[in-house]
Motif scaffolding. Structure first.
Motif, PDB file in Angstrom:
ATOM      1  N   LEU A  97       0.638  -0.972   0.011  1.00  0.00           N
ATOM      2  CA  LEU A  97      -0.342   0.286   0.179  1.00  0.00           C
ATOM      3  C   LEU A  97       0.632   0.797  -0.027  1.00  0.00           C
ATOM      4  O   LEU A  97       0.615   2.547  -0.319  1.00  0.00           O
ATOM      5  CB  LEU A  97      -0.972   0.280   0.990  1.00  0.00           C
ATOM      6  CG  LEU A  97      -1.690  -1.279   1.412  1.00  0.00           C
ATOM      7  CD1 LEU A  97      -2.937  -1.374   2.770  1.00  0.00           C
ATOM      8  CD2 LEU A  97      -2.888  -0.791   0.285  1.00  0.00           C
TER       9      LEU A  97
ATOM     10  N   LEU B 144       3.275   1.098  -1.387  1.00  0.00           N
ATOM     11  CA  LEU B 144       4.413   1.908  -3.015  1.00  0.00           C
ATOM     12  C   LEU B 144       3.801   3.405  -3.808  1.00  0.00           C
ATOM     13  O   LEU B 144       4.027   3.686  -4.491  1.00  0.00           O
ATOM     14  CB  LEU B 144       4.349   0.308  -4.178  1.00  0.00           C
ATOM     15  CG  LEU B 144       4.839  -0.717  -3.571  1.00  0.00           C
ATOM     16  CD1 LEU B 144       4.841  -1.947  -4.023  1.00  0.00           C
ATOM     17  CD2 LEU B 144       6.442  -0.045  -3.247  1.00  0.00           C
ATOM     18  N   GLY B 145       2.189   3.014  -3.715  1.00  0.00           N
ATOM     19  CA  GLY B 145       1.666   4.318  -4.194  1.00  0.00           C
ATOM     20  C   GLY B 145       2.452   5.728  -4.332  1.00  0.00           C
ATOM     21  O   GLY B 145       2.161   6.238  -4.753  1.00  0.00           O
ATOM     22  N   ASN B 146       2.851   6.038  -2.427  1.00  0.00           N
ATOM     23  CA  ASN B 146       3.241   6.840  -2.016  1.00  0.00           C
ATOM     24  C   ASN B 146       4.414   7.478  -3.018  1.00  0.00           C
ATOM     25  O   ASN B 146       5.246   8.293  -2.015  1.00  0.00           O
ATOM     26  CB  ASN B 146       2.923   7.000  -0.734  1.00  0.00           C
ATOM     27  CG  ASN B 146       1.543   7.159  -0.409  1.00  0.00           C
ATOM     28  OD1 ASN B 146       0.502   7.543  -0.549  1.00  0.00           O
ATOM     29  ND2 ASN B 146       1.215   6.478   1.067  1.00  0.00           N
ATOM     30  N   GLU B 147       5.207   5.989  -3.124  1.00  0.00           N
ATOM     31  CA  GLU B 147       6.542   6.717  -3.090  1.00  0.00           C
ATOM     32  C   GLU B 147       7.182   7.065  -4.689  1.00  0.00           C
ATOM     33  O   GLU B 147       6.170   7.374  -5.337  1.00  0.00           O
ATOM     34  CB  GLU B 147       7.681   5.089  -3.338  1.00  0.00           C
ATOM     35  CG  GLU B 147       7.733   4.516  -1.006  1.00  0.00           C
ATOM     36  CD  GLU B 147       8.452   3.534  -1.448  1.00  0.00           C
ATOM     37  OE1 GLU B 147       8.850   3.073  -2.881  1.00  0.00           O
ATOM     38  OE2 GLU B 147       8.568   2.754  -0.415  1.00  0.00           O
TER      39      GLU B 147
ATOM     40  N   LEU C 294       8.152   8.054  -8.440  1.00  0.00           N
ATOM     41  CA  LEU C 294       8.245   6.449  -9.579  1.00  0.00           C
ATOM     42  C   LEU C 294       9.178   5.986  -9.552  1.00  0.00           C
ATOM     43  O   LEU C 294       9.177   4.045  -9.414  1.00  0.00           O
ATOM     44  CB  LEU C 294       8.231   6.512 -11.132  1.00  0.00           C
ATOM     45  CG  LEU C 294       7.542   5.682 -12.193  1.00  0.00           C
ATOM     46  CD1 LEU C 294       6.600   5.321 -12.047  1.00  0.00           C
ATOM     47  CD2 LEU C 294       7.598   6.918 -13.537  1.00  0.00           C
TER      48      LEU C 294
ATOM     49  N   GLY D 134       9.798   3.627  -6.276  1.00  0.00           N
ATOM     50  CA  GLY D 134       8.609   2.901  -5.944  1.00  0.00           C
ATOM     51  C   GLY D 134       8.766   1.626  -7.126  1.00  0.00           C
ATOM     52  O   GLY D 134       8.525   0.442  -6.323  1.00  0.00           O
TER      53      GLY D 134
ATOM     54  N   ALA E 174       8.432  -2.249  -5.628  1.00  0.00           N
ATOM     55  CA  ALA E 174       8.425  -3.577  -6.694  1.00  0.00           C
ATOM     56  C   ALA E 174       8.337  -4.179  -6.258  1.00  0.00           C
ATOM     57  O   ALA E 174       8.356  -5.848  -6.563  1.00  0.00           O
ATOM     58  CB  ALA E 174       6.807  -3.404  -7.395  1.00  0.00           C
TER      59      ALA E 174
END
Length: 374
Positions: free
Chosen positions: A171, A173-176, A178, A181, A185
């Motif tokens: 969850l 990862l969306g705030n990191e 690009l 992230g 991932a």
């Protein structure tokens, strides 16, 4: 007793194992192959994942920067797409290479590399519905079903635990950014693959011994099959008899061909004949180049007479040589004196004839030489 004899209780012979390999029947474990591929793929993704992700992100970024004219130009678009695909394949080449190595090395580690033409031939017996039902409801099918169910429970349970433990991380990862992230991932996926491969490795540790045992059990033989194989390898008694007769005929012809090279033929005088030859520069002791009894002995004497080979009558020595020395063998030391007497006499006889002198007195051979056993 007959039924027991037909049970496959005997270990497979080397010939049976070779035939099975030629037919393509070798032990294989799909679970072991899958675990090896997943393990190397996860390890490769862990090592090269960040670089691969960065390269693919850069390709996507450059691909989205095309102008309107370039997008609607078919030739430029196709050339650019081909170029981007090539760069993407090169970026993923290390991961693809590890996966291919795992896919090739895993089967070789268990059953070795094997290519069988026979296994490519169509087998129409597999179309038999009765045999098909037998395979569906066989013990092996039940075991395979149980294995599949256990694998499902283990893999799904492991996947659930991985997802549950990494839920907060996924969850976040969306705030990191690009690049960060994407790299996180990839590492997360690689970690999940390594954990899954460990689970499959535990399954493979059970499946590999089972596959080896099952393969060995299928190749077991009955005692009758082993006897038939031994008979086939050694040949039937009739075939072996024909081979022995051919060998004797060949030996006899070669033996008769060597009679003219002999220095003397010692006879019984009628029952036995032994041809001796001695080359002082090449032989340690005289050798028997031909021997025979009755009709063969008569033929040896005829050939010796035709080629002027001396014939010496010494029944005890002829019998001793016939029974104690094989064709091509050296005479035993116990017969040295007697044979030397004969050869010396033959040499003196040739000298006397050449000089026109009276022949020398023939030697008296000790009768006890007949009792010598080599």
């Amino acid at each position: 007793m007959a039924e027991t004899d037909q049970e496959k209780t005997e270990q497979p012979t080397g010939k049976r194992l070779d035939e099975a390999r030629q037919e393509g029947r070798i032990p294989r474990s799909q679970d072991f192959n899958t675990a090896a591929v997943l393990l190397l793929a996860g390890g490769g993704l862990r090592m090269f994942g960040a670089n691969i992700a960065a390269a693919l992100a850069g390709l996507m970024h450059s691909g989205l920067q095309l102008s309107g004219a370039q997008v609607f130009d078919p030739k430029y678009a196709l050339a650019t797409a081909g170029n981007e695909v090539m760069h993407a394949l090169l970026a993923c080449a290390p991961l693809f290479g590890l996966t291919v190595i795992a896919a090739l090395a895993a089967p070789m580690a268990l059953g070795g590399w094997n290519f069988s033409v026979q296994s490519l031939a169509p087998d129409f017996t597999r179309l038999d519905p009765i045999a098909g039902f037998g395979r569906v409801f066989s013990l092996r099918a039940v075991v395979d079903l149980a294995k599949a169910f256990v694998k499902f429970l283990l893999v799904s349970g492991t996947a659930f635990l991985v997802l549950r433990s990494q839920a907060a991380h996924m969850l976040a990862l969306g705030n990191e950014p690009l690049e960060t992230g994407v790299a996180d991932a990839v590492r997360l996926v690689a970690s999940a693959m390594l954990i899954m491969s460990g689970t499959l490795g535990l399954i493979a540790a059970i499946d590999v011994p089972w596959q080896l045992w099952q393969h060995h059990k299928q190749l077991r033989m009955t005692r009758e099959e082993i006897r038939d194989e031994a008979k086939e390898s050694e040949g039937s008694p009739e075939t072996k008899g024909r081979v022995r007769r051919m060998q004797r005929d060949l030996l006899r012809r070669r033996m008769m061909h060597d009679v003219p090279t002999a220095d003397v033929v010692v006879t019984n005088p009628t029952h036995f004949a032994v041809a001796l030859r001695y080359d002082e520069g090449r032989m340690r002791a005289p050798r028997v180049v031909a021997k025979g009894a009755d009709l063969i002995a008569a033929r040896i004497r005829e050939i010796a007479t035709e080629h002027a080979v001396p014939v010496f009558e010494a029944p005890p020595l002829a019998r001793a040589l016939f029974h104690n020395v094989e064709i091509g063998g050296e005479i035993p030391t116990a017969l040295y004196v007697s044979v030397a007497q004969v050869l010396t006499y033959i040499y003196r006889l040739k000298v006397a004839r050449a000089a026109g002198q009276l022949p020398p007195e023939p030697p008296v051979i000790d009768p006890s030489v007949e009792n010598i056993r080599h």
